[in-house]
Design an enzyme around this catalytic site. Structure first.
Site, PDB file in Angstrom:
ATOM      1  N   GLU A 267     -11.621  -4.612  12.678  1.00  0.00           N
ATOM      2  CA  GLU A 267     -12.473  -5.094  11.617  1.00  0.00           C
ATOM      3  C   GLU A 267     -12.566  -6.500  11.597  1.00  0.00           C
ATOM      4  O   GLU A 267     -11.769  -7.271  12.108  1.00  0.00           O
ATOM      5  CB  GLU A 267     -11.702  -4.673  10.117  1.00  0.00           C
TER       6      GLU A 267
ATOM      7  N   CYS B  39      -2.777   3.419   2.879  1.00  0.00           N
ATOM      8  CA  CYS B  39      -3.410   2.360   3.459  1.00  0.00           C
ATOM      9  C   CYS B  39      -4.753   3.060   4.230  1.00  0.00           C
ATOM     10  O   CYS B  39      -4.570   4.331   4.486  1.00  0.00           O
ATOM     11  CB  CYS B  39      -2.726   1.470   4.291  1.00  0.00           C
ATOM     12  N   ASP B  40      -5.551   1.928   4.685  1.00  0.00           N
ATOM     13  CA  ASP B  40      -6.863   2.571   4.970  1.00  0.00           C
ATOM     14  C   ASP B  40      -6.918   3.690   5.924  1.00  0.00           C
ATOM     15  O   ASP B  40      -7.661   4.804   5.616  1.00  0.00           O
ATOM     16  CB  ASP B  40      -7.594   1.533   5.765  1.00  0.00           C
ATOM     17  N   LYS B  41      -6.228   3.677   7.205  1.00  0.00           N
ATOM     18  CA  LYS B  41      -6.482   4.872   8.107  1.00  0.00           C
ATOM     19  C   LYS B  41      -5.548   5.551   7.875  1.00  0.00           C
ATOM     20  O   LYS B  41      -5.575   6.908   8.482  1.00  0.00           O
ATOM     21  CB  LYS B  41      -5.852   4.034   9.612  1.00  0.00           C
TER      22      LYS B  41
ATOM     23  N   ASP C  50      -4.030  -2.861   7.250  1.00  0.00           N
ATOM     24  CA  ASP C  50      -5.094  -3.636   7.581  1.00  0.00           C
ATOM     25  C   ASP C  50      -4.983  -5.066   7.316  1.00  0.00           C
ATOM     26  O   ASP C  50      -5.336  -5.990   7.910  1.00  0.00           O
ATOM     27  CB  ASP C  50      -6.320  -3.115   7.252  1.00  0.00           C
TER      28      ASP C  50
ATOM     29  N   CYS D  67       0.863  -1.117   0.136  1.00  0.00           N
ATOM     30  CA  CYS D  67       0.158   0.075  -0.218  1.00  0.00           C
ATOM     31  C   CYS D  67       0.774   1.334  -0.091  1.00  0.00           C
ATOM     32  O   CYS D  67       0.520   2.197  -0.269  1.00  0.00           O
ATOM     33  CB  CYS D  67      -1.028   0.025   1.207  1.00  0.00           C
TER      34      CYS D  67
ATOM     35  N   CYS E   3      -5.399  -1.820  -1.826  1.00  0.00           N
ATOM     36  CA  CYS E   3      -6.292  -2.973  -2.296  1.00  0.00           C
ATOM     37  C   CYS E   3      -7.314  -2.492  -3.101  1.00  0.00           C
ATOM     38  O   CYS E   3      -7.630  -1.369  -3.235  1.00  0.00           O
ATOM     39  CB  CYS E   3      -6.991  -3.345  -0.847  1.00  0.00           C
TER      40      CYS E   3
ATOM     41  N   SER F 144     -14.282  -4.466   7.259  1.00  0.00           N
ATOM     42  CA  SER F 144     -13.733  -4.052   6.251  1.00  0.00           C
ATOM     43  C   SER F 144     -14.417  -3.552   5.368  1.00  0.00           C
ATOM     44  O   SER F 144     -15.539  -3.963   4.922  1.00  0.00           O
ATOM     45  CB  SER F 144     -12.803  -5.173   5.800  1.00  0.00           C
TER      46      SER F 144
END
Length: 582
Positions: free
Chosen positions: A459, A137-139, A96, A64, A209, A485
């Site tokens: 998650e 990445c996500d956060k 994640d 990521c 992702c 997620s």
């Protein structure tokens, strides 16, 4: 600030007497400070230019973020070319995909706060004047956007880009296919050899992702909300066009510094509504219901889960993206990217086109040249949606007085009624799924996984993916005070509040209690009479978690409700000063 050269297109000359960096570069008393900059090879001219923080979440934890270092160099080139001095620094990321399915996931949401806090401290400590933040990445995406609004210095966000899809047996695959393959393997429907082949090919490049999971959802948000350059969210991470967007982002932040346009001019109630529209329209991650309130909090704007879900109700679902659909982020990029989603939503009246953006133009002006392509089936016109309401829905009722959230994109059945099967942590739920110790029609309740109770609000992708792999993804429902997620699919309700750790109704559920879920009406109810619940509440004993020191303990003491974004400080409403004005 700048002279008239700005209007003529020439490089502006900045007056540092009003910029934060004057505290470290100007006047005889700052000679010791300047000596440090000379030590790093800076010239006198560069020292007296505006200082622009170039913050990335680069690390070697996962694909990521692995390309962010390269992209940061392009940002720095753009800053230098426009008259600034870039100062690169990095912060953490918890990825994640690797943290998922074990205790490491407790660190994920906490990392959002650490990212925002660490960037704030670096900017404050060194008196930087502006910020370009790169995240993958996500956060890390919401964390970077939160700190931009918190500091309120001229800022531009840039996404690091998505991963390219893998290919397995002639089909595009993502990491979610690997998570679901674990369930297929446990059910005896996939061989060891096929599982190994899939894991080797699912993630073929750098990038986040590839489906409309949290990273790509928040990347779409960055454009819809106006903090990122148009088109910058689309190109996959390996594409060299990302370097072009990096350089342009560097130039853009210098223009913002010249004009004085700041994040709180951009992040308004109306632009937050635009962001919520895009989440719903793309069938995006339920985590958007957590991150938008947190970003709003940094601007002193009330925009909680109820407000987000009100927007979701009015928004058509128009994209055919994984996990509910067929396509990945690269496919959306190939047909025109986020801009075509915004274009059709704007034309149909679902967006506020007058919101200002980092280009200095409005959203409508940015989209003026965009034509919605007819010869593709990744995105439908907003006038011909998959469904008239968004791909993400809020629920509220006796089991969740503060609300919960579910992604309905790709779901056929929007109602579920069944007996509870209760677990007090994710590990116990996953073990039961792995051993098939549940029944069709069950509502799996996973509790004590909320922001305080986890702590960290994990998650549950490993559990939901395993159910799908066993062919049971649409035959059971899940309810949790934790999160799901963006890659989760099925009737999975997260963010249930109040959470179990504070005695919310989810803590009082017993095996066999009937639970009714209705995503059409937006309800989530525990069918137990008030008297029985009162008795259970009297007998309820709070659970202690295992994290009684360190960062997770500290987070549990500070964090608020999921409904409000799971934030850890009072926010802009109580500010007595804003960093940008020091």
């Amino acid at each position: 600030m700048p002279d008239d050269a700005t209007m003529s297109g020439e490089k502006p000359v900045f007056d540092k007497s009003t910029l934060p960096s004057r505290h470290v570069t100007e006047g005889p008393e700052r000679a010791p400070h300047r000596s440090y900059y000379y030590a790093m090879g800076m010239t006198e001219e560069e020292i007296h230019r505006p200082f622009v923080g170039v913050a990335t979440c680069w690390n070697e934890a996962a694909p990521c973020n692995i390309a962010l270092n390269r992209q940061a160099q392009s940002v720095k080139k753009g800053v230098m070319g426009a008259g600034g001095s870039p100062r690169e620094f990095t912060t953490i990321t918890v990825t994640d995909g690797i943290a998922m399915g074990h205790a490491g996931m407790k660190s994920s949401l906490v990392s959002r706060e650490v990212i925002a806090d660490s960037v704030e401290l670096t900017m404050r400590g060194h008196s930087y004047d502006a910020l370009v933040g790169l995240a993958g990445c996500d956060k890390s995406l919401p964390g970077m956007m939160m700190v931009m609004v918190r500091l309120n210095v001229p800022s531009v966000f840039m996404y690091g880009g998505s991963i390219l899809p893998g290919t397995f047996k002639g089909k595009d695959v993502t990491v979610v296919d690997v998570f679901e393959a674990v369930g297929q393997h446990s059910a005896g429907n996939m061989s060891d050899e096929d599982l190994f082949e899939l894991e080797c090919v699912a993630c073929p490049s750098a990038g986040s992702c590839g489906g409309q999971f949290t990273a790509n959802t928040m990347a779409c948000v960055s454009e819809a909300m106006g903090l990122a350059l148009p088109g910058s969210a689309g190109a996959p991470a390996p594409y060299e066009s990302r370097d072009h967007y990096g350089e342009e982002s560097g130039k853009a932040v210098m223009n913002l510094l010249a004009t004085g346009l700041r994040p709180r001019d951009i992040v308004t109630r109306r632009s937050l509504e635009n962001a919520a529209v895009v989440i719903a329209a793309t069938g995006g991650s339920t985590n958007g219901g957590l991150h938008l309130p947190a970003i709003a909090h940094e601007a002193g704007i009330k925009f909680d889960l109820d407000d987000v879900c009100e927007v979701f109700k009015k928004t058509p679902y128009i994209t055919d993206l994984k996990p509910g659909g067929r396509y990945v982020a690269k496919d959306l990029y190939d047909v025109g990217g986020v801009s075509i989603v915004l274009r059709t939503l704007l034309d149909a009246g679902f967006l506020h086109g007058d919101c200002i953006t980092v280009t200095g133009k409005t959203l409508a002006e940015n989209l003026a040249h965009v034509q919605f392509p007819e010869d593709q089936d990744v995105v439908r016109p907003a006038t011909n949606p998959f469904s008239p309401t968004g791909g993400v829905v809020g629920l509220k009722g006796s089991l969740a007085p503060q609300g919960g959230i579910v992604k309905v994109a790709g779901m056929d059945n929007l109602k579920f009624h069944g007996p509870a099967r209760c677990f007090d942590c994710e590990e116990d739920a996953f073990k039961a799924v792995e051993n098939k110790e549940y029944k069709e029609g069950d509502v799996l309740v996973i509790r004590y996984e909320g922001p305080r109770g986890g702590p960290g609000m994990r998650e549950m992708l490993s559990t939901t993916a395993a159910l799908y792999g066993q062919g049971m993804g649409d035959k059971v429902a899940l309810v949790t005070d934790g999160r799901f997620s963006g890659a989760t699919r099925g009737f999975c309700v997260g963010h249930v509040g109040p959470e179990a750790a504070v005695g919310g109704p989810i803590a009082l559920v017993k095996d066999g209690d009937m639970i009714a879920l209705d995503a059409e009406e937006g309800t989530i109810d525990l069918e137990v009479d008030d008297g029985e619940l009162a008795n259970r509440r009297y007998e309820w004993v709070p659970h202690a978690h295992d994290y009684q020191s360190g960062a997770l303990w500290k987070y549990a003491q500070q964090v608020g409700d999921a409904r409000d974004g799971a934030v850890t400080h009072p926010g802009a409403k109580v500010e007595s000063h804003v960093y940008a004005d020091i």
